[in-house]
Each structure stands twice: as C-alpha cells, then as structure tokens.
Motif scaffolding. Structure first.
Motif, PDB file in Angstrom:
ATOM      1  N   UNK A  78       2.041   6.876  -6.656  1.00 37.05           N
ATOM      2  CA  UNK A  78       0.820   7.564  -7.099  1.00 37.05           C
ATOM      3  C   UNK A  78      -0.084   6.641  -7.917  1.00 37.05           C
ATOM      4  N   UNK A  79      -0.081   5.371  -7.567  1.00 37.03           N
ATOM      5  CA  UNK A  79      -0.920   4.375  -8.227  1.00 37.03           C
ATOM      6  C   UNK A  79      -2.215   4.233  -7.428  1.00 37.03           C
ATOM      7  N   UNK A  80      -3.126   5.168  -7.630  1.00 33.53           N
ATOM      8  CA  UNK A  80      -4.357   5.229  -6.839  1.00 33.53           C
ATOM      9  C   UNK A  80      -5.147   3.928  -6.940  1.00 33.53           C
ATOM     10  N   UNK A  81      -5.307   3.404  -8.141  1.00 30.51           N
ATOM     11  CA  UNK A  81      -6.121   2.192  -8.309  1.00 30.51           C
ATOM     12  C   UNK A  81      -5.577   1.019  -7.498  1.00 30.51           C
ATOM     13  N   UNK A  82      -4.264   0.845  -7.480  1.00 25.83           N
ATOM     14  CA  UNK A  82      -3.671  -0.252  -6.714  1.00 25.83           C
ATOM     15  C   UNK A  82      -3.898  -0.060  -5.219  1.00 25.83           C
ATOM     16  N   UNK A  83      -3.841   1.178  -4.735  1.00 20.99           N
ATOM     17  CA  UNK A  83      -4.091   1.427  -3.313  1.00 20.99           C
ATOM     18  C   UNK A  83      -5.553   1.173  -2.992  1.00 20.99           C
ATOM     19  N   UNK A 108       0.835  -1.200   0.000  1.00 16.16           N
ATOM     20  CA  UNK A 108       0.000   0.000   0.000  1.00 16.16           C
ATOM     21  C   UNK A 108       0.873   1.256   0.000  1.00 16.16           C
ATOM     22  N   UNK A 109       1.877   1.310   0.864  1.00 14.28           N
ATOM     23  CA  UNK A 109       2.777   2.475   0.907  1.00 14.28           C
ATOM     24  C   UNK A 109       3.568   2.617  -0.390  1.00 14.28           C
ATOM     25  N   UNK A 110       4.055   1.513  -0.906  1.00 11.78           N
ATOM     26  CA  UNK A 110       4.822   1.548  -2.153  1.00 11.78           C
ATOM     27  C   UNK A 110       3.966   2.110  -3.296  1.00 11.78           C
ATOM     28  N   UNK A 111       2.743   1.627  -3.414  1.00  3.51           N
ATOM     29  CA  UNK A 111       1.849   2.077  -4.489  1.00  3.51           C
ATOM     30  C   UNK A 111       1.388   3.525  -4.266  1.00  3.51           C
ATOM     31  N   UNK A 165     -10.041   9.069  -3.805  1.00  4.13           N
ATOM     32  CA  UNK A 165      -9.409   9.404  -5.081  1.00  4.13           C
ATOM     33  C   UNK A 165      -9.380  10.923  -5.287  1.00  4.13           C
ATOM     34  N   UNK A 166     -10.511  11.584  -5.046  1.00  2.00           N
ATOM     35  CA  UNK A 166     -10.581  13.041  -5.208  1.00  2.00           C
ATOM     36  C   UNK A 166      -9.612  13.755  -4.273  1.00  2.00           C
ATOM     37  N   UNK A 167      -9.551  13.298  -3.028  1.00  2.00           N
ATOM     38  CA  UNK A 167      -8.651  13.890  -2.038  1.00  2.00           C
ATOM     39  C   UNK A 167      -7.196  13.763  -2.487  1.00  2.00           C
ATOM     40  N   UNK A 168      -6.768  12.561  -2.860  1.00  2.00           N
ATOM     41  CA  UNK A 168      -5.372  12.379  -3.277  1.00  2.00           C
ATOM     42  C   UNK A 168      -5.055  13.167  -4.533  1.00  2.00           C
ATOM     43  N   UNK A 169      -5.987  13.235  -5.450  1.00  2.00           N
ATOM     44  CA  UNK A 169      -5.760  13.999  -6.682  1.00  2.00           C
ATOM     45  C   UNK A 169      -5.546  15.477  -6.369  1.00  2.00           C
ATOM     46  N   UNK A 170      -6.362  16.038  -5.475  1.00  2.00           N
ATOM     47  CA  UNK A 170      -6.174  17.435  -5.042  1.00  2.00           C
ATOM     48  C   UNK A 170      -4.842  17.610  -4.324  1.00  2.00           C
TER      49      UNK A 170
END
Length: 119
Positions: free
Chosen positions: A22-27, A15-18, A53-58
């Motif tokens: 910035x591999x949102x889908x894998x997380x 999870x940390x690696x992904x 997803x929205x939070x990480x993208x921002x």
C-alpha cells in the motif's frame, strides 16, 4: 512469446511489491503522470496520478486485494503480459475472489503508461 528483460521485470516486481504494501507514492513513481490505469473494482479507467491515488484509496477502504506476479512475457508489439495470482478479501478477511488474471502493460521510457486487465 519472448522473455521480458531483467530491468523491466525487476521494475514490475517492485511495483507489485509496493502495491501490496500500500505504498502509493512508490508505485506512482513507476507510472507516467498521464497513465491510463484500469479501475478493476468499479469499471472503466482512471487517468493520471491523482485519479489513480483516489481510486486505490477508495478501493483499499472497502476491500483488501493482493496481487502476486507469477510469469512475465513480452508480446510481439512490445507490451508486457504479467500472469498474476489475485486474491481479494473483505476487510474482515473473508475471501471474495481467488483467481489468475493477466495484467498487460505498455511502457514509455521505462514507466507504465497503460495497463489493462485480462481474465
């Protein structure tokens, strides 16, 4: 506190690696669809895959954070406490924060259903 089992540790390390890649889908695959995830940047919590997803993208459009797990332990109530080295830079590479925090996870059927950040 007891050691965290190998399967859980491996899942969280991935999870940390992904996340750092910035591999949102894998997380998101490792999170329940109704996950409660802390918004460590703006405050409060976000819920579910779409809000995460929205939070990480921002967040990634404004800052560059890297989180590296340094230790794992299982609390008496079954939650997993991960000691994390957290480095946050602005998009120009200037260091904003370099600290150690704790991420505490509650799992359901091998996926993260809740996470909290402790300083």
């Amino acid at each position: 506190m007891p050691n965290t089992d190998d399967t859980t540790r491996a899942m969280l390390e991935t999870l940390y690696e992904r996340f750092n890649a910035r591999d949102i889908d894998a997380v998101l695959e490792q999170l329940t669809t109704d996950v409660d995830w802390p918004n460590g940047w703006e405050g409060g919590y976000v819920r579910g895959h779409d809000e995460v997803r929205d939070y990480w993208t921002r967040q990634w459009a404004e800052i560059d954070g890297t989180v590296t797990p340094e230790g794992f332990s299982t609390q008496p109530d079954g939650r997993i406490d991960v000691t994390v080295h957290q480095v946050v830079k602005n998009l120009d590479g200037e260091l904003l924060s370099d600290s150690t925090v704790h991420h505490v996870y509650r799992l359901r059927h091998g996926q993260v259903e809740h996470m909290e950040i402790r300083e």
